[in-house]
Design a protein around this motif. Structure first.
Motif, PDB file in Angstrom:
ATOM      1  N   GLU A   7       0.848  -1.188   0.000  1.00  0.00           N
ATOM      2  CA  GLU A   7       0.000   0.000   0.000  1.00  0.00           C
ATOM      3  C   GLU A   7       0.883   1.237   0.000  1.00  0.00           C
ATOM      4  O   GLU A   7       1.916   1.272   0.667  1.00  0.00           O
ATOM      5  CB  GLU A   7      -0.873  -0.018   1.257  1.00  0.00           C
ATOM      6  N   VAL A   8       0.485   2.242  -0.749  1.00  0.00           N
ATOM      7  CA  VAL A   8       1.169   3.536  -0.743  1.00  0.00           C
ATOM      8  C   VAL A   8       0.272   4.495   0.029  1.00  0.00           C
ATOM      9  O   VAL A   8      -0.877   4.730  -0.351  1.00  0.00           O
ATOM     10  CB  VAL A   8       1.444   4.049  -2.170  1.00  0.00           C
ATOM     11  N   LEU A   9       0.791   5.029   1.134  1.00  0.00           N
ATOM     12  CA  LEU A   9       0.038   5.919   2.013  1.00  0.00           C
ATOM     13  C   LEU A   9       0.448   7.370   1.762  1.00  0.00           C
ATOM     14  O   LEU A   9       1.359   7.638   0.977  1.00  0.00           O
ATOM     15  CB  LEU A   9       0.280   5.523   3.468  1.00  0.00           C
ATOM     16  N   ASP A  10      -0.175   8.285   2.449  1.00  0.00           N
ATOM     17  CA  ASP A  10       0.161   9.704   2.314  1.00  0.00           C
ATOM     18  C   ASP A  10       1.560   9.988   2.856  1.00  0.00           C
ATOM     19  O   ASP A  10       2.071   9.274   3.723  1.00  0.00           O
ATOM     20  CB  ASP A  10      -0.845  10.562   3.086  1.00  0.00           C
ATOM     21  N   GLY A  11       2.156  11.061   2.361  1.00  0.00           N
ATOM     22  CA  GLY A  11       3.435  11.539   2.894  1.00  0.00           C
ATOM     23  C   GLY A  11       4.628  10.679   2.555  1.00  0.00           C
ATOM     24  O   GLY A  11       5.622  10.691   3.265  1.00  0.00           O
ATOM     25  N   GLY A  12       4.561   9.908   1.473  1.00  0.00           N
ATOM     26  CA  GLY A  12       5.702   9.084   1.081  1.00  0.00           C
ATOM     27  C   GLY A  12       5.866   7.836   1.918  1.00  0.00           C
ATOM     28  O   GLY A  12       6.916   7.204   1.887  1.00  0.00           O
ATOM     29  N   ASN A  24       5.349  -0.192   8.339  1.00  0.00           N
ATOM     30  CA  ASN A  24       5.376   0.990   7.486  1.00  0.00           C
ATOM     31  C   ASN A  24       6.804   1.509   7.400  1.00  0.00           C
ATOM     32  O   ASN A  24       7.586   1.343   8.339  1.00  0.00           O
ATOM     33  CB  ASN A  24       4.497   2.103   8.055  1.00  0.00           C
ATOM     34  N   THR A  26       9.142   5.000   5.390  1.00  0.00           N
ATOM     35  CA  THR A  26       9.150   6.178   4.527  1.00  0.00           C
ATOM     36  C   THR A  26       9.983   5.854   3.292  1.00  0.00           C
ATOM     37  O   THR A  26      11.125   5.404   3.405  1.00  0.00           O
ATOM     38  CB  THR A  26       9.738   7.391   5.267  1.00  0.00           C
ATOM     39  N   PRO A  32       8.417   7.696  -7.416  1.00  0.00           N
ATOM     40  CA  PRO A  32       7.379   7.338  -6.442  1.00  0.00           C
ATOM     41  C   PRO A  32       7.318   5.818  -6.248  1.00  0.00           C
ATOM     42  O   PRO A  32       7.612   5.056  -7.174  1.00  0.00           O
ATOM     43  CB  PRO A  32       6.088   7.844  -7.091  1.00  0.00           C
TER      44      PRO A  32
END
Length: 124
Positions: A7-12, A24, A26, A32
């Protein structure tokens, strides 16, 4: 380390699964992140402030949000620089740990709680 971005979440931030667990991290790549398997270099971006020596264990990564739990074996410790080289499955990662040398000996197992992991892609 080989990891699957699930999954790609907000904020990198990416959610990933690996043979060591799910957590998780960063994303620090020039492109991307994309869903799927990748090879990454894992880093702890800050000093490890919460840790404990544990009996012999299995390497592990797990967590979400602002805490990731890591179990790793000490490969080396430089008490002058306070840098531990840790074996995490088939990967090696360095961590800054303020610890008595007697507790962070090669072969010892540590359980660390870190605020964040960083992924640097090796195959982008």
């Amino acid at each position: 380390m080989r990891a699957e971005i699930t999954e790609v979440l907000d904020g990198g931030v990416v959610r990933f699964a690996s043979p060591l667990g799910t957590a998780n991290a960063t994303w620090r790549g020039p492109e991307p992140p994309r869903i799927g398997w990748c090879h990454v270099e894992l880093e702890f971006p800050a000093e490890v402030r919460i840790w404990a020596a544990v009996p012999a264990g299995m390497p592990e990564l797990r967590g979400t949000g602002d805490q990731v739990h890591v179990t790793a074996q000490v490969a080396a410790y430089d008490s002058g620089d306070r840098i531990a080289t840790l074996r995490l499955g088939d990967s090696v990662v360095q961590a800054e740990i303020h610890a008595p040398t007697s507790e962070v000996q090669p072969g010892a197992w540590l359980h660390l709680t870190v605020e964040n992991l960083e992924f640097y892609p090796l195959n982008s």
